[in-house]
Structures are given as structure tokens and as C-alpha cells.
Design an enzyme around this catalytic site. Structure first.
Site, short mmCIF file in Angstrom:
data_model
loop_
_atom_site.label_atom_id
_atom_site.label_comp_id
_atom_site.label_asym_id
_atom_site.label_seq_id
_atom_site.Cartn_x
_atom_site.Cartn_y
_atom_site.Cartn_z
N LYS A 52 -28.59 -35.38 9.61
CA LYS A 52 -29.74 -36.07 10.19
C LYS A 52 -29.39 -37.52 10.49
O LYS A 52 -29.69 -38.05 11.56
CB LYS A 52 -30.94 -35.98 9.23
CG LYS A 52 -31.57 -34.59 9.20
CD LYS A 52 -32.50 -34.35 8.02
CE LYS A 52 -32.96 -32.90 8.02
NZ LYS A 52 -33.70 -32.50 6.82
N GLN A 96 -36.68 -34.97 1.58
CA GLN A 96 -35.89 -33.73 1.60
C GLN A 96 -36.29 -32.80 0.45
O GLN A 96 -36.33 -33.23 -0.71
CB GLN A 96 -34.40 -34.09 1.51
CG GLN A 96 -33.47 -32.92 1.66
CD GLN A 96 -33.47 -32.31 3.07
OE1 GLN A 96 -33.41 -33.02 4.06
NE2 GLN A 96 -33.56 -31.00 3.15
N ASP A 119 -42.03 -34.28 9.52
CA ASP A 119 -41.79 -32.88 9.16
C ASP A 119 -42.99 -32.00 9.52
O ASP A 119 -42.88 -30.78 9.52
CB ASP A 119 -41.56 -32.76 7.64
CG ASP A 119 -40.09 -32.60 7.31
OD1 ASP A 119 -39.34 -32.18 8.21
OD2 ASP A 119 -39.72 -32.90 6.16
#
Ligand code: NDP
Length: 306
Positions: A52, A96, A119
Site C-alpha cells: 500500500k 490493518q 476501507d
């Protein structure tokens, strides 16, 4: 031969479309900013986060990785998220998963400001998804719709079957397919006669996490298969069985000690599907591309209201 839906190609197209938008934001004052919070040292999570950050660098998006220790408490992590929420230069926050067991993951995800929730996991954004209102969409499901559209695979009026009902993939992709006017069935581990339901699909999304589980009996002729599964095989005999003694796969296993396979049998899908996403190189690359797209869109929205 079925059409291969090439996720790497679509990812590159999406990235190239984002470049001028990033440049325009930078010219207005600052580039988009993404903060990634990685708790502990889970090796798979470390690889995801590294990818990422690398993609951010490639696009000119400012990125920041925060790496608190495994022992962090819910309160301490809430404080980190709170600080990121307040920062002007951060447009997207990604925590995460998985988080260590002592951390209340639901509280953490709910603490991320919905406007920075790249997200798409915050209940506000889940509500926006269900109501088909604007807002960030979960990255993997959004990537699946992108690849179908960019390969001109019709969705409206089609029978779509989604195997898997997770909050991250199964449920949101089913909702997105519904908004695209597919007739959608969601299946899970308690679905009776799964093969018969899957055979009704014109678009079959497999988000299960079980190596090569969907074999020929689950596939109708000409079906479009979206294989989300990423299963690592570390048993040579399994690799030989699933890949029909493929010399290439066995050589890859001998070199690396493992081989990736999706949830759909890799040989049967070639024989029966009309189009399919390979593993690797299908859905995986799109997830990061859509994270970047969500970050840029968030920065644009925030720039417009500032
Ligand atoms: P989860 O484990 O959260 O969900 C799996 C789903 O599959 C559950 O709904 C479960 O049903 C269902 N399931 C499990 N076994 C069966 C079975 N025998 N028959 C029917 N349904 C079954 O997984 P995720 O949704 O998070 O991920 C799914 C896969 O996708 C994984 O391999 C993951 O690694 C991969 N993935 C890949 C991404 C990418 O970018 N390529 C991104 C995210 C995930 P039930 O609810 O009844 O238990």
C-alpha cells in the site's frame, strides 16, 4: 478458451486515471494523505502494508505508517485514531486487520471518522452502501465491480451468486451487484446443495477462503467467475493434485515453499467459465487500486469543503 480478466491491467488503468487527480490536488496545496496503522508484526499484514505504501509513493500520495506494538490497548489505539481524525493532512485512515485479541476491533473501526474511512467499514458507510448513497465503498467489492465493468461484462438482469457473507467481501459485493441490477443470491456454510445454487449463476463470486473448493460441478458453462480467495498451499502433494501435476506450479512451489490458489479449481474454471479472474493477478491488485481511489476521492471531497 475463456477470457482472462486481468486485474493487473485494470489496476494500472485505475492508477493512471488517478495520477492527474493527485497532481491537481497537489497543485491546489497538498497531495492526498493516507495513514496506515499496523499493530504488531503479522508477516502477511506487513506485506499488505508495504504494498500500500509503495503504491502511494508511485502515485505521489503522501503516506504514513504507524506501527504500535502488539501489546497496545483499545484506549491507546483509540487515541491514535483520534489524532489522525484531527489531522488536516490525512484524508484516509486504514487500520490493518486483524487486530490483537485484547483490542476491541469494532470500537476502533467505529472511531475512524466516516469521511476518512477509506476501507468503507464504518457503519455510516455501510449504511451509505445499502442506501446507495455516495461514500467510500469497501475496496475489494468495489474492485470487483470495476473489473466487470471495464471488461464490459453485463451485470443488469444477470443471476449473480456470491459464496461468502463476510462484512469485508461477501455482503458488500452482493449489495453492489444488487445496485447494478443483478438478481443476487448470497450463500454460506449452511447453504444446502451449494453446487446447485452456484450452477444457476451467470456471475459467480467466490469469497470463501477454501483452496479450490468450487470444482466443475459448481460451474455452469460460460459463467463469469470472480475468484476472491487467496489460499496459500504449503503441501507439495496438494499443489500436484490441485494443479494436475503442472511442472510450472511445482517448480514455483520448490522455489518458494508455497503456491497461491483461489477458491475455484484452477483447471475446471478454464474448462467451464466464459471469463474468470486468475489467482494471483485477478482481484488482488484491484483492492489496493480501489484503496488509492477512495483516498483520492476523500481528499477531493475534503478539499471542496475546506
Ligand atoms: P471470511 O472467513 O470472513 O468469510 C468466509 C465466508 O465463506 C463465510 O461467510 C463462510 O460462511 C463461507 N464459507 C466457508 N466455508 C464454506 C463452505 N464450505 N461452503 C460455503 N460457504 C463457506 O473470509 P473473507 O470474506 O474475509 O475472505 C474470503 C477469501 O477472500 C479469503 O481467502 C481471503 O484471503 C480472500 N480475500 C482476498 C482479498 C483480495 O484482495 N484478493 C481481500 C479480502 C479477502 P459462514 O458465514 O457460514 O461461516
Amino acid at each position: 478458451m475463456p477470457q482472462i480478466l486481468d486485474g493487473n491491467r485494470v489496476r494500472d488503468d485505475i492508477k493512471n486515471e488517478l495520477r492527474p487527480r493527485v497532481a491537481a490536488l497537489a497543485a491546489q496545496g497538498r497531495p492526498p494523505g493516507l495513514a496506515v496503522v499496523l499493530v504488531g508484526h503479522d508477516p502477511a499484514s506487513q506485506i499488505y502494508v508495504r504494498n500500500k505504501v509503495k503504491t502511494c509513493q508511485d502515485l505521489g500520495i503522501y503516506s504514513e505508517s504507524l506501527t504500535p506494538p502488539d501489546s497496545i490497548s483499545t484506549g491507546e489505539l483509540l487515541a491514535i485514531v483520534g489524532q489522525l481524525n484531527a489531522r488536516h493532512d490525512i484524508d484516509g485512515i486504514l487500520v490493518q486487520l486483524p487486530l490483537p485479541p485484547q483490542v476491541d476491533a469494532k470500537r476502533i473501526l467505529m472511531a475512524v471518522a466516516p469521511a476518512k474511512d477509506v476501507d468503507g467499514f464504518h457503519p455510516c458507510n455501510v449504511g451509505n452502501l445499502v442506501a446507495n448513497l455516495p461514500g467510500p465503498r469497501a475496496c475489494t467489492p468495489a474492485g470487483i465491480i470495476e473489473i466487470l465493468k471495464r471488461y464490459h461484462i453485463p451485470i443488469a438482469g444477470k443471476r449473480a451468486v456470491v459464496v461468502g457473507r463476510s462484512d469485508i467481501v461477501g455482503k458488500p459485493v452482493a449489495m453492489l451487484l444488487l445496485h447494478e441490477h443483478a438478481t443476487v443470491t448470497i450463500c454460506h456454510s449452511k447453504t444446502p446443495d451449494l453446487a446447485a445454487v452456484c450452477r444457476e449463476a451467470e456471475i459467480l463470486v467466490a469469497a470463501i477462503g477454501r483452496a479450490a473448493m468450487l470444482t466443475a460441478e459448481f460451474l455452469s458453462n460460460g459463467v463469469t467467475v470472480i475468484d476472491v480467495g487467496t489460499n496459500r498451499l504449503d503441501d507439495r502433494a496438494e499443489v500436484a493434485r490441485i494443479f494436475r501435476n503442472s511442472a510450472e506450479k511445482l517448480a514455483s512451489f520448490d522455489k518458494r515453499g508455497n503456491v497461491l490458489v483461489g477458491d475455484v479449481d484452477p483447471q475446471d474454471v478454464v474448462e467451464k467459465a466464459g471469463a474468470y479472474t486468475p489467482v494471483p493477478g485477478g482481484v488482488g491488485p484491484l483492492t489496493i487500486a480501489m484503496l488509492m481511489a477512495n483516498t483520492v476521492a476523500s481528499a477531493e471531497r475534503r478539499a471542496a469543503v475546506c
